[in-house]
Design an enzyme around this catalytic site. Structure first.
Site, short mmCIF file in Angstrom:
data_model
loop_
_atom_site.label_atom_id
_atom_site.label_comp_id
_atom_site.label_asym_id
_atom_site.label_seq_id
_atom_site.Cartn_x
_atom_site.Cartn_y
_atom_site.Cartn_z
N GLY A 1 -35.36 12.60 16.82
CA GLY A 1 -34.78 13.83 17.35
C GLY A 1 -33.31 14.04 17.00
O GLY A 1 -32.68 14.96 17.53
N ASP B 1 -39.12 5.53 20.74
CA ASP B 1 -40.50 5.04 20.75
C ASP B 1 -41.11 5.06 22.14
O ASP B 1 -40.47 4.70 23.12
CB ASP B 1 -40.55 3.60 20.22
CG ASP B 1 -40.28 3.56 18.72
OD1 ASP B 1 -39.86 4.58 18.16
OD2 ASP B 1 -40.49 2.49 18.13
N ASP C 1 -39.54 7.25 8.24
CA ASP C 1 -38.83 6.76 9.43
C ASP C 1 -37.39 6.36 9.08
O ASP C 1 -37.16 5.43 8.30
CB ASP C 1 -39.62 5.54 9.94
CG ASP C 1 -39.16 5.05 11.28
OD1 ASP C 1 -38.15 5.56 11.79
OD2 ASP C 1 -39.81 4.14 11.81
C1 GLA Z 1 -39.83 2.90 14.56
C2 GLA Z 1 -40.79 4.05 14.81
C3 GLA Z 1 -42.12 3.50 15.28
C4 GLA Z 1 -42.69 2.55 14.22
C5 GLA Z 1 -41.68 1.46 13.91
C6 GLA Z 1 -42.12 0.61 12.73
O1 GLA Z 1 -39.52 2.22 15.71
O2 GLA Z 1 -40.27 4.93 15.76
O3 GLA Z 1 -43.04 4.54 15.54
O4 GLA Z 1 -43.01 3.29 13.08
O5 GLA Z 1 -40.40 1.99 13.62
O6 GLA Z 1 -41.23 -0.41 12.45
#
Ligand code: GLA
Length: 741
Positions: A535, A556, A490
């Site tokens: 993306g 998210d 991430d």
């Molecule tokens: C981002 C990701 C989420 C999750 C959080 C964890 O927001 O997009 O899916 O993994 O981090 O902190």
């Protein structure tokens, strides 16, 4: 005409005035951040206009993240106050704001939602929250019959940006604004429902309270009651809803509405009962596994044959390649294959009632995730409160509730597992919430499950935990030692490195993912690689080149229809990038009990929206990661997640993503080509009312005679050469499969 009058006229034409509200469809707009922009007398005449109902990235400010300001000037007629029944508060309804706002009226702060990066505790988005700010109507900061200025300072963390969701307006606070109507149910089947009206103001509210039960499909009120009630200040009244004689498993709408006596305003709430469409799982053996599985030569192989039927089941596999063996009582195949190739296996599962067979191919080569990964991830339920016990309880529930028998296999820990400090040797270790993480990995493997973990290419994860920056190889090696089968990687605080390096080339976006790609490649274990960077830089175009098996296409997800629409429905152009081993990922599922924290709530999606959500994700060939506490699965959610015919659409080995073939204001039709030549079709009703939708086969390029199968109900509903018609509930779906006859 004098100048003042002219400017008043201009203002009045910009602010559409109705009797009770003043709407602001446009504002002056500027990116950047200066504190004098909040002042009412700041000269914004050179600023361009922007629409307030749509995010700024959709209006030319593409990829702008950070601070920006909206300024709205308006005349506030005192008639608004005079005509109101309640005269004490002025109420600003600003719609949603992506991500955080600070709002000022004539230079004075009147509200904030979310936390700015500079706030104590740091940034926290509230992008999906409607902003309503009330201020006393006698405040000297309100200029009645004169020009006022609303200035909104917005901080956008990533994607989207700014005001959206509805057209903002100002009005006098009214009685119905201070009422909360709710409907709740207990979980025991058959569910019992209560409804209540809560008066959150200090003053008495009077009106008529009506409760009705409706069969929306035929637009018929089955039962209704109404009575006059007075609700004292800060009091709540509750009624039990009489569901006697109403079939437990039917789609029923319960509507509770309160009509305020003096204004005639209505406040209401409605719910749809969680109706189950899919018949119970048969006692006869049935094999539900994906038909193909990819593994690299000499990597540990672990695969549980997913099968349902009355237990005990006996599993068999003919023609397993050398190096693999099957445990007949559990259906778990393990071992290692050293020779590359496609191995055709015949699976057989039997019980005292009969047996089922299925062709299955093991592809020993370079490609993983030949069908979209299916499993569970801790984030949408537990957020950063995830711990060893919570992971185990969902994993155990995969077995106890039979999800594993429908092909659900990954158990993925998201953010929040890492210790703040590494060992002296620089190794990553779990924090105190987790015991022996390697033992957790083997516990999962022994049960036929797979193990997923989470990290960031930055120094910190999104939740502020330790990231992999400059420790990539060490971390990948540690994951492999622990038996990790899946990594979600991430972007998050890598943004700091990215900004510091002042390089916005495509290579700069790819770099952190390449570094981890090489680290994973160096392991003698297969680790499915899930790219999470929302993306950026059109990741779908290059995710495969860094060996990514899936990539997030959006920010998210949340458990609202708007979020499902924006993550799932709004990117039809990405269909060509999905293929075996590479999947577009519109984010994890939001059904069941979610919460992103220690406190869970039932998803805010209606049952119809949940059918649409799962149907669309399967049509999109999306990774399916359950985001709820599986140990608390209710019957409806379990049913939603265990319809093998629906899941087979997601797992189809052709690996094509559905194309959006028809899009009108109210209807979307998505068509996915399947390996056997048939088509899976989702007909979605995007409107707020029941709709009879007719699909003309010719409109989606189909000719010939087709058997039509309703996949949620698992029944054939007819044969046709030209059309299919169905009555679809609001935000609901008709998911069908057309097979040539
Ligand atoms: C981002 C990701 C989420 C999750 C959080 C964890 O927001 O997009 O899916 O993994 O981090 O902190």
């Amino acid at each position: 005409m004098n100048k003042l009058f002219l400017s008043l006229l201009l203002l009045l034409s910009l602010q559409a005035i109705s009797q009770k509200e003043i709407y602001f469809s446009e504002a002056k707009f500027k990116t950047g951040d200066q504190s004098e922009w909040k002042a009412s007398n700041f000269d914004d005449s050179q600023w361009p206009f922007i629409k307030t109902g749509t995010r700024w990235e959709d209006q030319g400010y593409t990829r702008y993240d950070g601070y920006a300001w909206y300024r709205i000037k308006f005349i506030l007629p005192s008639s608004l106050k005079q005509n109101a029944y309640w005269k004490d508060s002025l109420s600003f309804w600003l719609g949603k704001i992506d991500d955080v706002d600070e709002t000022f009226l004539n230079g004075v702060k009147i509200g904030q939602t979310g936390s700015l990066p500079t706030d104590v505790g740091g940034y926290e988005t509230q992008w999906d929250t409607y902003r309503i700010y009330n201020i006393p109507a006698n405040s000297s900061n309100i200029y009645w019959d004169k020009e006022n200025t609303i200035a909104i300072r917005v901080y956008d963390n990533t994607s989207g940006g700014g005001m959206f969701g509805s057209i903002p307006f100002v009005k006098m606070l009214t009685q119905s604004d201070e009422l909360e109507v709710s409907i709740s149910s207990n979980t025991a089947p058959p569910p019992n429902y209560n409804t209540s009206v809560e008066n959150i103001s200090a003053k008495m509210v009077e009106g008529i309270w009506a409760i009705s039960i409706k069969d929306g499909a035929i637009d018929k009120i089955i039962r209704s009651t109404s009575k006059a009630v007075n609700i004292s200040g800060l009091k709540k009244i509750t009624e039990k809803i009489n569901m006697a004689g109403i079939a437990g498993n039917k789609r029923i709408e319960i509507i509770s509405s309160f009509k305020e006596k003096h204004t005639g305003d209505i406040k209401s709430k409605s719910v749809v009962t969680p109706y189950i469409l899919t018949p119970p799982v048969s006692a006869m053996p049935r094999i539900n596994s994906a038909l193909v599985f990819g593994v690299r030569p000499n990597s540990p192989f672990i695969f549980k044959i997913a099968a349902t039927g009355k237990k005990p089941l006996q599993y068999n596999a003919e023609n397993l390649p050398e190096g693999l063996s099957l445990e007949k009582a559990t259906g778990i195949i393990t071992g290692k294959v050293s020779v590359k190739g496609n191995y055709n296996i015949k699976l057989n599962v039997s019980n005292q009632l009969g047996n089922a067979t299925q062709d299955f191919q093991i592809k020993v080569g370079e490609e993983l995730a030949l069908t979209p990964p299916m499993g569970w991830n801790s984030w949408n339920c537990w957020g950063l409160t995830v711990d060893d016990e919570k992971v185990k309880s969902s994993a155990q529930a995969f077995i106890d509730k039979g999800l594993i028998d429908h092909g659900w296999s990954y158990i993925n820990i998201d953010d929040g597992w890492q210790n703040p400090e590494r060992t002296n040797a620089g190794e990553i270790i779990p924090n105190k919430k987790f015991g022996d993480i390697e033992a957790l990995g083997s516990w999962l493997h022994n049960k036929g499950l797979k193990f997923g973990i989470y990290s960031s290419p930055g120094t910190k994860t999104c939740g502020g935990y330790t990231g992999s920056y400059q420790h990539e190889l060490k971390d990948a090696t540690t994951y492999a030692k622990w038996g990790v089968d899946y990594l979600k990687y991430d972007w998050c605080s890598y943004e700091d490195v990215f900004t510091k390096e002042k390089d916005t080339s495509l290579q700069a976006y790819q770099k952190p993912y390449q570094t981890m790609e090489l680290a994973l490649k160096a392991q003698s274990r297969d680790i499915v690689y899930s790219l999470c960077q929302y993306g950026m830089a059109d990741v779908w175009k290059w995710g495969d080149s860094v060996n990514g098996n899936s990539w997030r296409t959006t920010g998210d997800i949340q458990d609202t229809w708007e979020s499902v629409v924006s993550n799932g429905f709004d990117h039809p152009e990405l269909f060509s990038y999905a293929k075996p081993g590479n999947w577009n990922d519109p984010d994890m599922l939001v059904v069941g009990k979610v919460g992103w924290s220690g406190t869970l709530h039932s998803t805010m999606l209606t049952p119809d929206e949940q059918y649409s959500h799962i149907s669309l994700w399967c049509l999109l060939s999306s990774p399916l990661l359950i985001g709820c506490d599986v140990s608390k699965l209710d019957d409806f959610t379990l049913n939603l997640l265990t319809n093998d015919e629906v899941l087979a659409i997601d797992q189809d080995i052709l690996g094509k993503q559905a194309q959006q073939k028809i899009k009108t204001k109210d209807v979307q039709i998505w068509v996915k080509s399947l390996a056997d030549g048939s088509k899976a079709i989702g007909i979605f009703n995007m409107s707020n009312a029941y709709k009879v939708v007719r699909l003309n086969f010719s409109d989606i390029g189909l000719k010939g005679k087709y058997i039509i199968r309703d996949l949620w109900r698992q029944i054939n509903v007819g044969v046709s050469q030209d059309k299919y018609e169905s009555n679809i509930p609001p935000h609901g779906v008709s998911l069908i499969k057309l097979t040539g006859k």
